[in-house]
Design an enzyme around this catalytic site. Structure first.
Site, mmCIF file in Angstrom:
data_model
loop_
_atom_site.group_PDB
_atom_site.id
_atom_site.type_symbol
_atom_site.label_atom_id
_atom_site.label_comp_id
_atom_site.label_asym_id
_atom_site.label_seq_id
_atom_site.Cartn_x
_atom_site.Cartn_y
_atom_site.Cartn_z
ATOM 1 N N HIS A 48 -21.422 56.564 48.391
ATOM 2 C CA HIS A 48 -21.123 55.662 49.503
ATOM 3 C C HIS A 48 -19.637 55.702 49.858
ATOM 4 O O HIS A 48 -19.262 55.706 51.035
ATOM 5 C CB HIS A 48 -21.536 54.240 49.122
ATOM 6 C CG HIS A 48 -21.405 53.249 50.242
ATOM 7 N ND1 HIS A 48 -22.297 53.175 51.284
ATOM 8 C CD2 HIS A 48 -20.473 52.301 50.476
ATOM 9 C CE1 HIS A 48 -21.929 52.222 52.117
ATOM 10 N NE2 HIS A 48 -20.824 51.661 51.656
ATOM 11 N N GLU A 70 -26.892 59.813 49.798
ATOM 12 C CA GLU A 70 -26.906 58.370 49.569
ATOM 13 C C GLU A 70 -28.292 57.789 49.854
ATOM 14 O O GLU A 70 -28.758 56.893 49.136
ATOM 15 C CB GLU A 70 -25.860 57.703 50.466
ATOM 16 C CG GLU A 70 -25.762 56.205 50.268
ATOM 17 C CD GLU A 70 -25.022 55.532 51.407
ATOM 18 O OE1 GLU A 70 -24.222 54.631 51.123
ATOM 19 O OE2 GLU A 70 -25.258 55.916 52.561
ATOM 20 N N ASN A 407 -17.044 45.122 57.772
ATOM 21 C CA ASN A 407 -18.005 44.032 57.914
ATOM 22 C C ASN A 407 -17.574 43.043 58.993
ATOM 23 O O ASN A 407 -18.400 42.468 59.703
ATOM 24 C CB ASN A 407 -18.170 43.295 56.581
ATOM 25 C CG ASN A 407 -19.087 44.026 55.628
ATOM 26 O OD1 ASN A 407 -19.699 45.017 55.992
ATOM 27 N ND2 ASN A 407 -19.160 43.558 54.399
#
Length: 688
Positions: A48, A70, A407
């Site tokens: 990741h 991944e 995020n």
């Protein structure tokens, strides 16, 4: 803010190699009969990190390839696939393939396309889709595109005129031209000196030159534009394509001639053998961890060493012929030695200090690319970039910051039309701020987005099993519900993408920060935005600690974790379910952690006339039961794990002034273990 992308790329190459080493080491040590979940999570996090870093620097071949790796590891992690000898071999080959692509970007070497195609096809089989055919199709199309006569005959005409003040931003036109010439051997660069003033009028800090260049060959426009990416606002740039053998409209064939007065043509030539060797050595050394130190810091350090030598010579002379009448001179010399040692310690630590701009400088590109992909408008505001932090801490905090910023853009900032409907500007704001507070550094990541919806977080926590189905909403405060975002596997993303949705990120953020001896807190207001606050020690080498005595032994509590210490009042003690002791402090019930029993040193006895030291980590607070508070002092941290073994609740050791060894408490580890046991005891009590 102008960025040195080459420096950031070297950092990524180094981090990528470290992650590849982790991936290979864990895979080789896997026991297929007893595969631990943490081993799979470690491999997954390595993949990741590689994918995320590659996407940040627009290395799409690495990012897309690693995304498939991944995706398979995610299936293994969710127990939808089982690792076998063949699949482990394939994952190891995948690591080799990523390493080959990495070297291709870093050193210009050829990528093993056969290996890449083989691994891609087998990964597609493991994933159970038809991406292998698409991969093969894309490969054939790329080969046809490269071999196409029209592409080989195309010519790029480039006009590059730097603004006079370009040097002030640290950008160097020579470096840019050198990168341009490395694209193809056919590159020809012409210099235009028509704007050059008379010798007596030249200012050495200004740029008066401009250049024109032609490159023929199969080159993509984006590849050329990438070289000029960070100076687009500091130059006049024109890039035009002409294909002489293909009929085009007249207006497309018209070229703007550059007013070249003096022309000098330079062609790239094969490097001599000795130059090639030296280049390879330099490239191999680029992966070695290094630090650039201001010469003033070095001079100050040399001066201090000189002072230390003088003091040592004075003490030696006193010791050679010591008598009682020289006692005052001895005390004076020892005081001077102490001061020199403190100054030396401070200066050595300053050498390791780097400004936060070292980490913050990668975010403008990240925010720009990510907001463009998500079709959002985001304004990045950076404050406190000159705040200094230890290099070791700085390097390890970068990944958590990347997760938080990504995020914030993905989950926090709304789409422009949604922001307008809610009365906000269509341009969202992400703010990074760093400042010193006491003996720590505080880093804030703030956005003015939608904020955290506690009801949505609660439902997601129930859906994903983070909370049991019989949990009651009224028993949890909003702050406790917000902290659920740090739970492993928790994600509010509706779809899995290369940006988010796999449930990896926030738990890793908290873990990495806690491993550095820091903690993270989240605050949010629905519709107004969120703020993440990270507190970290300035250095991992030296710690400000509180010496305490427990069962006759001296321990060190990191001063950063201590809230306050009080003498126990027996009337404030209460018992909760499961026999958990609570102390009532200003309308708050705080659990009591009996440190002597936690460290398995016997029973700690009654609480009367004892001391409670309230400590906090990751938003959780407990009271440590102590016998005695001693001095506060700075201690040099020695690794316990490398010299002995890992001990639960202990983060390291130090040597005190009397020569004895004192253990440094891992406050976060102690609190986590204690609260987990307390929760189990409470649940058993309720069940009974």
């Amino acid at each position: 803010m102008a960025l040195d992308m080459e420096q950031l790329r070297k950092m990524f190459y180094e981090e990528c190699r470290e992650n590849l080493e982790v991936l290979e080491e864990v895979l080789l040590n896997l026991d297929l009969d007893h595969i631990e979940d943490e081993s799979i999570n470690t491999i997954f996090r390595a993949a990741h990190s590689i994918k995320g870093g590659a996407g940040t620097f627009n290395l799409l071949d690495i990012s897309e390839f690693t995304h498939n790796v991944e995706a398979y590891l995610d299936l293994v992690r969710n127990q939808e696939r089982t690792l076998t000898v063949d699949s482990i071999d394939l994952l190891l080959k995948s690591g080799d393939c990523i390493h080959s692509m990495l070297e291709g970007h870093e050193q210009g070497t050829d990528v093993n396309l056969d290996l890449k195609q083989e691994v891609s096809e087998k990964l597609a089989e493991l994933l159970g889709n038809d991406s292998s055919e698409a991969e093969a199709s894309n490969t054939n199309e790329n080969e046809e595109h490269i071999d196409s006569p029209s592409n080989s005959e195309q010519v790029w005409n480039i006009s590059f005129a730097p603004h006079q003040d370009m040097f002030f931003s640290g950008n160097d036109p020579l470096r840019i031209l050198r990168e341009l010439s490395e694209l193809d051997d056919s590159c020809q660069i012409h210099i235009d000196t028509s704007a050059l003033p008379e010798l007596q009028e030249i200012e050495s800090e200004l740029c008066f030159l401009s250049w024109s260049a032609t490159i023929s060959g199969a080159l993509e426009l984006e590849l050329i534009k990438e070289i000029f990416e960070w100076v687009e606002d500091e130059c006049d740039l024109t890039i035009e394509l002409s294909q002489p053998d293909i009929e085009q409209p007249a207006e497309d064939n018209q070229q703007i001639a550059s007013p070249v007065t003096t022309v000098a043509t330079t062609e790239t030539k094969p490097a001599p053998e000795n130059e090639t060797k030296s280049t390879k050595v330099a490239k191999s050394d680029s992966s070695v961890s290094s630090i650039r130190v201001d010469i003033d810091k070095v001079d100050s350090l040399i001066n201090l060493v000189g002072e230390l030598v003088i003091t040592q010579s004075m003490l030696t002379e006193i010791g050679n012929d010591f008598s009682i009448d020289k006692l005052e001179k001895l005390k004076s010399g020892l005081d001077q030695l102490l001061q020199n040692s403190k100054d030396l310690q401070e200066n050595v630590l300053n050498i390791r200090m780097l400004p936060m701009s070292f980490a913050f400088s990668r975010f403008p590109r990240l925010v720009r690319d990510l907001s463009s992909r998500l079709e959002k408008q985001v304004d990045l505001q950076i404050k406190g970039e000159q705040t200094e932090l230890d290099k070791t801490v700085l390097e390890r905090i970068v990944d958590p910051l990347v997760h938080l910023v990504r995020n914030g853009i993905d989950h926090g900032i709304e789409q422009p039309e949604q922001r307008l409907e809610s009365g906000k500007s269509e341009i969202g704001v992400i703010e990074l701020n760093a400042y010193h507070q006491g003996g720590a550094i505080v880093i804030e990541i703030r956005d003015d987005g939608a904020g955290l919806n506690c009801d949505k977080l609660w439902n997601k926590a129930l859906e994903k099993g983070v909370l049991s189905q019989d949990s009651r909403r009224e028993e949890y405060s909003d702050k406790q519900i917000m902290n659920l975002i740090f739970a492993p596997g928790f994600s509010t993303a509706e779809e899995v993408s290369d940006i988010s949705g796999r449930g990896v990120g926030m738990d890793v953020v908290r873990r990495n920060i806690e491993e550095l001896g820091g903690h993270i807190e989240v605050e949010s207001e629905l519709g107004q935005g969120s703020r993440f606050t990270i507190s970290l020690p300035l250095t991992l080498a030296i710690l400000d600690g509180q010496l305490v005595r427990v069962a006759g032994e001296v321990y060190v509590i990191p001063l950063l974790t201590i809230v306050e210490s009080i003498q126990i009042d027996p009337q404030c003690i209460k018992l909760a379910s499961g026999g958990i002791e609570l102390y009532r402090l200003r309308e708050e019930n705080i659990p009591i952690l009996r440190l002597q029993e936690e460290l398995e040193m016997g029973s700690s006895g009654a609480l009367d006339e004892r001391i409670l030291c309230f400590v906090e980590a990751a938003g959780n607070r407990v009271g440590l039961l102590l016998d005695e508070l001693l001095d506060q002092q700075q201690v040099v941290i020695k690794s316990l794990e490398s010299n002995y073994s890992k001990v639960a609740g202990i983060s390291g050791a130090t040597i005190l002034g009397d020569g004895s060894v004192s253990l440094i408490l891992d406050v976060q580890g102690l609190i986590t273990n204690f609260l987990n046991r307390a929760s189990d005891s409470s649940n058993k009590g309720l069940a009974a």
